[in-house]
Write a protein that holds these residues in place. Structure first.
Motif, PDB file in Angstrom:
ATOM      1  N   MET A   1      42.357  35.497  40.666  1.00  0.00           N
ATOM      2  CA  MET A   1      43.549  36.037  40.013  1.00  0.00           C
ATOM      3  C   MET A   1      44.132  37.133  40.905  1.00  0.00           C
ATOM      4  N   PHE A   2      45.398  36.995  41.297  1.00  0.00           N
ATOM      5  CA  PHE A   2      46.042  37.969  42.162  1.00  0.00           C
ATOM      6  C   PHE A   2      46.837  38.963  41.307  1.00  0.00           C
ATOM      7  N   VAL A   3      46.649  40.258  41.604  1.00  0.00           N
ATOM      8  CA  VAL A   3      47.340  41.321  40.870  1.00  0.00           C
ATOM      9  C   VAL A   3      48.038  42.229  41.868  1.00  0.00           C
ATOM     10  N   ASN A   4      49.295  42.498  41.648  1.00  0.00           N
ATOM     11  CA  ASN A   4      50.048  43.411  42.503  1.00  0.00           C
ATOM     12  C   ASN A   4      49.639  44.847  42.179  1.00  0.00           C
ATOM     13  N   LEU A   5      49.068  45.551  43.145  1.00  0.00           N
ATOM     14  CA  LEU A   5      48.617  46.928  42.916  1.00  0.00           C
ATOM     15  C   LEU A   5      49.750  47.939  43.070  1.00  0.00           C
ATOM     16  N   GLU A   6      50.919  47.504  43.492  1.00  0.00           N
ATOM     17  CA  GLU A   6      52.131  48.320  43.558  1.00  0.00           C
ATOM     18  C   GLU A   6      51.928  49.620  44.321  1.00  0.00           C
ATOM     19  N   THR A   7      51.220  49.569  45.423  1.00  0.00           N
ATOM     20  CA  THR A   7      51.047  50.750  46.264  1.00  0.00           C
ATOM     21  C   THR A   7      50.709  50.312  47.680  1.00  0.00           C
ATOM     22  N   SER A   8      51.136  51.133  48.651  1.00  0.00           N
ATOM     23  CA  SER A   8      50.795  50.864  50.055  1.00  0.00           C
ATOM     24  C   SER A   8      49.690  51.797  50.538  1.00  0.00           C
ATOM     25  N   ASP A   9      49.235  52.681  49.637  1.00  0.00           N
ATOM     26  CA  ASP A   9      48.166  53.620  49.975  1.00  0.00           C
ATOM     27  C   ASP A   9      46.807  52.965  49.692  1.00  0.00           C
ATOM     28  N   PHE A  10      45.939  52.896  50.700  1.00  0.00           N
ATOM     29  CA  PHE A  10      44.680  52.174  50.557  1.00  0.00           C
ATOM     30  C   PHE A  10      43.778  52.805  49.491  1.00  0.00           C
ATOM     31  N   ALA A  11      43.642  54.146  49.519  1.00  0.00           N
ATOM     32  CA  ALA A  11      42.768  54.823  48.547  1.00  0.00           C
ATOM     33  C   ALA A  11      43.255  54.597  47.121  1.00  0.00           C
ATOM     34  N   GLU A  12      44.578  54.652  46.927  1.00  0.00           N
ATOM     35  CA  GLU A  12      45.142  54.418  45.598  1.00  0.00           C
ATOM     36  C   GLU A  12      44.910  52.964  45.180  1.00  0.00           C
ATOM     37  N   ALA A  13      45.007  52.052  46.131  1.00  0.00           N
ATOM     38  CA  ALA A  13      44.786  50.636  45.831  1.00  0.00           C
ATOM     39  C   ALA A  13      43.356  50.397  45.363  1.00  0.00           C
ATOM     40  N   VAL A  14      42.395  51.047  46.006  1.00  0.00           N
ATOM     41  CA  VAL A  14      40.990  50.899  45.616  1.00  0.00           C
ATOM     42  C   VAL A  14      40.780  51.419  44.201  1.00  0.00           C
ATOM     43  N   THR A  15      41.352  52.578  43.896  1.00  0.00           N
ATOM     44  CA  THR A  15      41.214  53.173  42.560  1.00  0.00           C
ATOM     45  C   THR A  15      41.783  52.247  41.491  1.00  0.00           C
ATOM     46  N   ARG A  16      42.962  51.704  41.758  1.00  0.00           N
ATOM     47  CA  ARG A  16      43.591  50.818  40.780  1.00  0.00           C
ATOM     48  C   ARG A  16      42.800  49.513  40.622  1.00  0.00           C
ATOM     49  N   ALA A  17      42.255  49.028  41.729  1.00  0.00           N
ATOM     50  CA  ALA A  17      41.468  47.794  41.667  1.00  0.00           C
ATOM     51  C   ALA A  17      40.216  47.984  40.814  1.00  0.00           C
ATOM     52  N   GLU A  18      39.585  49.155  40.921  1.00  0.00           N
ATOM     53  CA  GLU A  18      38.387  49.433  40.116  1.00  0.00           C
ATOM     54  C   GLU A  18      38.717  49.411  38.626  1.00  0.00           C
ATOM     55  N   LYS A  19      39.873  49.974  38.269  1.00  0.00           N
ATOM     56  CA  LYS A  19      40.281  49.981  36.862  1.00  0.00           C
ATOM     57  C   LYS A  19      40.537  48.560  36.368  1.00  0.00           C
ATOM     58  N   ILE A  20      41.122  47.741  37.215  1.00  0.00           N
ATOM     59  CA  ILE A  20      41.424  46.361  36.821  1.00  0.00           C
ATOM     60  C   ILE A  20      40.144  45.567  36.603  1.00  0.00           C
ATOM     61  N   ARG A  21      39.114  45.812  37.435  1.00  0.00           N
ATOM     62  CA  ARG A  21      37.853  45.088  37.292  1.00  0.00           C
ATOM     63  C   ARG A  21      37.197  45.367  35.936  1.00  0.00           C
ATOM     64  N   LYS A  22      37.412  46.589  35.428  1.00  0.00           N
ATOM     65  CA  LYS A  22      36.824  46.941  34.135  1.00  0.00           C
ATOM     66  C   LYS A  22      37.521  46.194  32.991  1.00  0.00           C
ATOM     67  N   GLN A  23      38.816  45.891  33.192  1.00  0.00           N
ATOM     68  CA  GLN A  23      39.575  45.153  32.176  1.00  0.00           C
ATOM     69  C   GLN A  23      40.486  44.167  32.917  1.00  0.00           C
ATOM     70  N   PRO A  24      39.906  43.060  33.364  1.00  0.00           N
ATOM     71  CA  PRO A  24      40.647  42.156  34.248  1.00  0.00           C
ATOM     72  C   PRO A  24      41.826  41.447  33.605  1.00  0.00           C
ATOM     73  N   ARG A  25      41.791  41.232  32.318  1.00  0.00           N
ATOM     74  CA  ARG A  25      42.877  40.488  31.686  1.00  0.00           C
ATOM     75  C   ARG A  25      43.608  41.343  30.650  1.00  0.00           C
ATOM     76  N   LEU A  26      44.892  41.118  30.574  1.00  0.00           N
ATOM     77  CA  LEU A  26      45.736  41.825  29.614  1.00  0.00           C
ATOM     78  C   LEU A  26      46.285  40.844  28.596  1.00  0.00           C
ATOM     79  N   ALA A  27      46.790  41.386  27.489  1.00  0.00           N
ATOM     80  CA  ALA A  27      47.412  40.541  26.471  1.00  0.00           C
ATOM     81  C   ALA A  27      48.742  40.001  27.000  1.00  0.00           C
ATOM     82  N   GLU A  28      49.186  38.907  26.419  1.00  0.00           N
ATOM     83  CA  GLU A  28      50.464  38.326  26.818  1.00  0.00           C
ATOM     84  C   GLU A  28      51.603  39.242  26.380  1.00  0.00           C
TER      85      GLU A  28
END
Length: 383
Positions: A1-28
């Motif tokens: 599943m590909f998710v746009n992290l909406e950032t070009s900053d690597f550290a911010e991208a890692v932080t956002r990716a960690e949050k997504i892993r905790k809740q990978p799917r969202l409601a429609e």
């Protein structure tokens, strides 16, 4: 599943990716306008919005929805899109307070989208760069003489006179005057206790008690405590925001009052060849320039200016800003921002120092309390 992290900053991208892993799917997510309806319904159900607040908030959010692509949903709106809306509002000359009001509503909506609806992960408002909020003091208010003149001139309509007293002597908001009920008025104790009624919920849920002036009380003795409402008792609450709208009566009165020479000059608006304001369907008139210069025209006075006058004159007379805030149902910071410039510069400090002088003379030493304490400490140290 590909998710746009909406950032070009690597550290911010890692932080956002960690949050997504905790809740990978969202409601429609549904269409944006439908999600706005869900948000408003939730706020009403949780009693976080009054019916009036819900209408105003919804209108602001619909403006936001209009500014983004039609295909956008609550889950896909981006900071870039909202920033473009913001910049467009600035370009149109919208007041900074108006812009901040829109974005506060949008922030609340997206917070709900994250915490309640679970349809997105980040609040796009957080990274938007907003124009600096200009805190402007209230400038338009009546003088003591103008306030008293308007009340004195109202001799033929007791209901209108009640409106003037409620605004000028009580600082009541428009709808508080319309919804005023007899049991709010505790005449023996000279208090006005504004509390919730079946048709009235207060701004921010703030019920309050304020003193009734002797002049207002004297008028009420003759006017009486009318039921079920103090004005227009026969008018029932309908589908409109206000049960009863007294603005036409009020404007007709203030527009013909004052110490004006009654010379008026009609002027034409280029956009309206017939010289009429199509919003009000009334001929546009301008007061005699000399009377306008000397402040003898009352056509500028609106129902809300009565509330500004109530606060302005109290603060100008040296009343505590905290008390004024409590009586008006506002927070202290709001009253400070709007009316603090009217507070006397040295009245409080002179009063405080005068008291200290009186205290010092009463102890027989001829010294100030501070000097007396200093001498006592010196004697203790030497001994």
């Amino acid at each position: 599943m590909f998710v746009n992290l909406e950032t070009s900053d690597f550290a911010e991208a890692v932080t956002r990716a960690e949050k997504i892993r905790k809740q990978p799917r969202l409601a429609e997510s549904d269409k944006l306008v439908n999600e706005i309806d869900r948000f408003i319904e939730y706020k009403l159900r949780m009693k976080q919005y009054t019916a009036h607040s819900a209408r105003t908030k919804k209108n602001k959010l619909l403006l936001m929805a209009k500014s983004v692509p039609e295909t956008a949903t609550a889950a896909t709106v981006t900071t870039k899109q909202l920033q473009a809306w913001h910049d467009d509002l600035v370009a149109q000359g919208a007041a900074s307070s108006t812009i901040h009001g829109y974005f506060m509503s949008a922030r609340s909506f997206f917070r709900w989208s994250i915490e309640v609806a679970k349809i997105r992960r980040r609040n796009p408002i957080d990274e938007a760069k907003l124009v600096k909020l200009e805190k402007r003091a209230r400038e338009e208010f009546c003088s003591f003489d103008q306030r008293d003149q308007l009340i004195a001139d109202c001799t033929e309509d007791d209901e209108l006179k009640f409106i003037l007293y409620a605004g000028f002597h009580g600082g009541l908001r428009f709808n508080e005057i319309v919804e005023a009920v007899p049991w709010w008025f505790d005449l023996p104790n000279m208090q006005l206790r504004l509390s919730k009624t079946p048709t009235m919920q207060f701004k921010d849920g703030e019920e309050r008690t304020l003193p009734i002036t002797k002049e207002f009380r004297s008028f009420l003795d003759g006017y009486g405590l009318r039921a079920p409402y103090m004005i227009a008792p026969d008018v029932k609450k309908g589908k409109w925001i206000y049960r009863y709208d007294f603005r036409a009566k009020f404007e007709a009165f203030t527009g013909t009052r004052g110490w004006c020479c009654n010379k008026v000059y009609r002027f034409r608006v280029p956009d309206f060849p017939d010289g009429h304001d199509k919003r009000k369907k009334l001929p546009l008139i301008k007061t005699c320039p000399q009377c306008e210069k000397e402040g003898r025209d009352f056509s500028w006075v609106t129902p809300h200016i009565m509330r500004h006058t109530y606060a302005s004159l109290l603060v100008s007379a040296g009343e505590s800003i905290y008390k004024v805030a409590v009586w008006m149902g506002d927070d202290v910071q709001t009253v400070q921002d709007h009316y603090g410039h009217l507070a006397p510069d040295n009245g409080g400090i002179e009063k405080a120092f005068s008291n200290r002088v009186q205290l010092s003379s009463s102890n027989g030493s001829g010294n100030s309390p501070a000097e007396s304490r200093s001498q006592a400490w010196s004697r203790t140290f030497v001994s």
